[in-house]
Design a protein around this motif. Structure first.
Motif, PDB file in Angstrom:
ATOM      1  N   LEU A  93      39.828   6.000  59.871  1.00 28.43           N
ATOM      2  CA  LEU A  93      39.109   7.142  60.430  1.00 28.43           C
ATOM      3  C   LEU A  93      39.960   7.872  61.466  1.00 28.43           C
ATOM      4  O   LEU A  93      40.037   9.106  61.471  1.00 28.43           O
ATOM      5  N   ASN A  94      40.618   7.118  62.343  1.00 24.17           N
ATOM      6  CA  ASN A  94      41.520   7.716  63.322  1.00 24.17           C
ATOM      7  C   ASN A  94      42.590   8.539  62.619  1.00 24.17           C
ATOM      8  O   ASN A  94      42.884   9.686  63.018  1.00 24.17           O
ATOM      9  N   PHE A  95      43.155   8.005  61.565  1.00 20.50           N
ATOM     10  CA  PHE A  95      44.216   8.685  60.826  1.00 20.50           C
ATOM     11  C   PHE A  95      43.702   9.985  60.211  1.00 20.50           C
ATOM     12  O   PHE A  95      44.332  11.041  60.319  1.00 20.50           O
ATOM     13  N   MET A  96      42.526   9.928  59.561  1.00 19.41           N
ATOM     14  CA  MET A  96      42.014  11.108  58.880  1.00 19.41           C
ATOM     15  C   MET A  96      41.650  12.209  59.865  1.00 19.41           C
ATOM     16  O   MET A  96      41.873  13.395  59.600  1.00 19.41           O
ATOM     17  N   ALA A 130      32.858  18.880  55.981  1.00 20.97           N
ATOM     18  CA  ALA A 130      33.660  18.328  57.078  1.00 20.97           C
ATOM     19  C   ALA A 130      33.127  16.983  57.544  1.00 20.97           C
ATOM     20  O   ALA A 130      33.856  15.984  57.548  1.00 20.97           O
ATOM     21  N   TRP A 131      31.877  16.927  57.932  1.00 22.19           N
ATOM     22  CA  TRP A 131      31.337  15.727  58.564  1.00 22.19           C
ATOM     23  C   TRP A 131      30.851  14.702  57.535  1.00 22.19           C
ATOM     24  O   TRP A 131      31.066  13.502  57.703  1.00 22.19           O
ATOM     25  N   ILE A 132      30.188  15.184  56.476  1.00 22.59           N
ATOM     26  CA  ILE A 132      29.616  14.242  55.509  1.00 22.59           C
ATOM     27  C   ILE A 132      30.688  13.709  54.570  1.00 22.59           C
ATOM     28  O   ILE A 132      30.860  12.491  54.423  1.00 22.59           O
ATOM     29  N   THR A 133      31.437  14.611  53.932  1.00 24.17           N
ATOM     30  CA  THR A 133      32.422  14.130  52.959  1.00 24.17           C
ATOM     31  C   THR A 133      33.685  13.570  53.612  1.00 24.17           C
ATOM     32  O   THR A 133      34.266  12.614  53.110  1.00 24.17           O
ATOM     33  N   THR A 134      34.099  14.159  54.734  1.00 26.71           N
ATOM     34  CA  THR A 134      35.357  13.734  55.357  1.00 26.71           C
ATOM     35  C   THR A 134      35.134  12.620  56.371  1.00 26.71           C
ATOM     36  O   THR A 134      35.635  11.505  56.205  1.00 26.71           O
ATOM     37  N   VAL A 135      34.370  12.896  57.415  1.00 31.96           N
ATOM     38  CA  VAL A 135      34.209  11.923  58.487  1.00 31.96           C
ATOM     39  C   VAL A 135      33.367  10.731  58.027  1.00 31.96           C
ATOM     40  O   VAL A 135      33.797   9.575  58.106  1.00 31.96           O
ATOM     41  N   PHE A 136      32.155  11.003  57.509  1.00 26.88           N
ATOM     42  CA  PHE A 136      31.312   9.897  57.045  1.00 26.88           C
ATOM     43  C   PHE A 136      31.907   9.217  55.812  1.00 26.88           C
ATOM     44  O   PHE A 136      32.029   8.000  55.754  1.00 26.88           O
ATOM     45  N   GLY A 137      32.262  10.027  54.799  1.00 28.13           N
ATOM     46  CA  GLY A 137      32.745   9.451  53.542  1.00 28.13           C
ATOM     47  C   GLY A 137      33.990   8.613  53.730  1.00 28.13           C
ATOM     48  O   GLY A 137      34.066   7.463  53.265  1.00 28.13           O
ATOM     49  N   PHE A 138      34.966   9.177  54.430  1.00 28.57           N
ATOM     50  CA  PHE A 138      36.212   8.443  54.627  1.00 28.57           C
ATOM     51  C   PHE A 138      36.008   7.238  55.533  1.00 28.57           C
ATOM     52  O   PHE A 138      36.545   6.157  55.297  1.00 28.57           O
ATOM     53  N   GLY A 139      35.195   7.415  56.592  1.00 26.53           N
ATOM     54  CA  GLY A 139      34.940   6.301  57.494  1.00 26.53           C
ATOM     55  C   GLY A 139      34.221   5.157  56.804  1.00 26.53           C
ATOM     56  O   GLY A 139      34.569   3.980  56.987  1.00 26.53           O
ATOM     57  N   TRP A 145      35.552   1.409  56.028  1.00 23.73           N
ATOM     58  CA  TRP A 145      34.757   0.268  56.499  1.00 23.73           C
ATOM     59  C   TRP A 145      34.550  -0.739  55.365  1.00 23.73           C
ATOM     60  O   TRP A 145      34.659  -1.947  55.560  1.00 23.73           O
ATOM     61  N   LEU A 146      34.254  -0.235  54.163  1.00 26.10           N
ATOM     62  CA  LEU A 146      34.071  -1.121  53.011  1.00 26.10           C
ATOM     63  C   LEU A 146      35.365  -1.847  52.650  1.00 26.10           C
ATOM     64  O   LEU A 146      35.356  -3.043  52.321  1.00 26.10           O
ATOM     65  N   LEU A 147      36.485  -1.131  52.720  1.00 27.97           N
ATOM     66  CA  LEU A 147      37.764  -1.729  52.355  1.00 27.97           C
ATOM     67  C   LEU A 147      38.224  -2.775  53.367  1.00 27.97           C
ATOM     68  O   LEU A 147      39.024  -3.653  53.037  1.00 27.97           O
TER      69      LEU A 147
END
Length: 313
Positions: free
Chosen positions: A169-172, A215-224, A228-230
């Motif tokens: 998340l920090n990276f993205m 921005a927030w749903i697909t990028t921040v939430f989705g990527f985060g 988290w799962l990985l």
């Protein structure tokens, strides 16, 4: 995987799939390059003030930001604005797995197994079939732009593997800071100040909602959530859920945009998803510094941080 974690993985795939329909609607509000710049601006601010300092070298943040943010998303948004359907875009973009494998072979020395090579061939066959279908219904130039976006995504995946960020998340979030100014400059040069100003003056609640979603749903939430799962499950357990993205993408485009899916396109989808599955899940041989193939499969042949990254669509 626990039921709650399973549901989260499916939710992320759904969020990423529906994103293509949201992008299609957003292109009715904004020029493509301006839209992409606003997406990354909203993804970076205010999150950048809360995720802490970058945890990898700036060269990796700049490299991924330019290749992923400017090139990949710029080409994708322009291609969709030029007539590439949302559902087909969600499908064709998955050819990034083939580009990633080919670039990893050229740059990292990861030799594909016969099964992975077969998967690449099958996926390319699916893209060819999709191109034939698109050639009878839409502009092939727009199709080619999305293929170019997939190639840039493959490059950014390899750069991310080299960067090996310990916090996805920090990276993205820091990567999202890079494309904003280049995309705005390109928008002013190619789309024109008057068109950009008209879009910003006409900003309404639907436009704001679209920007916040991408921005927030697909990028921040989705990527985060994906990161988290990985961190809690093997990559081989989590990665297959990304194959649901074009399923949700094509379904959403059909439901909300009225896009039709021809039998030829369903055939292309079956080939591409099946080929990507083989390409993504089959182990890859890697080379040692002396050029000798390693017996270690890909998930164990790279540092742990390399396994965590998947950039959201």
């Amino acid at each position: 995987m626990r039921p709650a974690h399973l549901a989260l993985a499916v939710l992320v795939a759904a969020v990423w799939g529906v994103n293509f329909t949201v992008i299609e609607v957003g292109l009715g509000h904004f020029p493509p390059l301006l839209f992409s710049a606003l997406r990354f601006l909203a993804a970076a601010v205010p999150a950048v003030f809360f995720v802490g300092r970058p945890k990898v070298a700036w060269k990796w943040i700049l490299g991924v930001g330019l290749v992923l943010g400017v090139a990949k998303f710029g080409l994708l948004f322009i291609g969709m604005d030029a007539g590439m359907p949302a559902g087909l875009s969600s499908l064709v973009l998955q050819i990034q797995a083939v580009f990633t494998a080919l670039i990893a072979f050229a740059v990292l020395g990861e030799r594909p197994t016969r099964l992975r090579a077969l998967g690449m061939a099958v996926a390319l066959g699916g893209v060819a079939l999709a191109a034939v279908d698109e050639g009878t219904a839409g502009p092939l130039g727009a199709f080619a732009l999305v293929i170019g976006a997939a190639a840039c995504w493959g490059v950014s995946n390899v750069l991310t593997r080299k960067a090996s960020p310990p916090d996805s998340l920090n990276f993205m979030v820091w990567v999202s800071t890079v494309p904003v100014l280049p995309l705005l400059a390109l928008s002013l040069l190619t789309e024109g100040p008057s068109r950009d100003l008209d879009a910003l003056r006409g900003l309404d609640w639907q436009g704001v909602g679209i920007i916040l979603y991408v921005a927030w749903i697909t990028t921040v939430f989705g990527f985060g959530a994906w990161g988290w799962l990985l961190r809690r499950h093997p990559a081989s357990t989590v990665a297959p859920f990304s194959l649901l993205v074009p399923v949700f993408g094509m379904s959403a485009a059909t439901l909300f945009l009225g896009e039709s899916v021809s039998p030829l396109r369903w055939g292309a989808a079956a080939l591409l998803v099946g080929g990507v599955a083989l390409t993504s899940l089959a182990p890859a041989k890697s080379r040692t510094r002396t050029g000798t193939p390693s017996a270690v499969s890909e998930p164990d042949a790279v540092p742990r941080g390399d396994r965590r990254e998947k950039i959201a669509p």
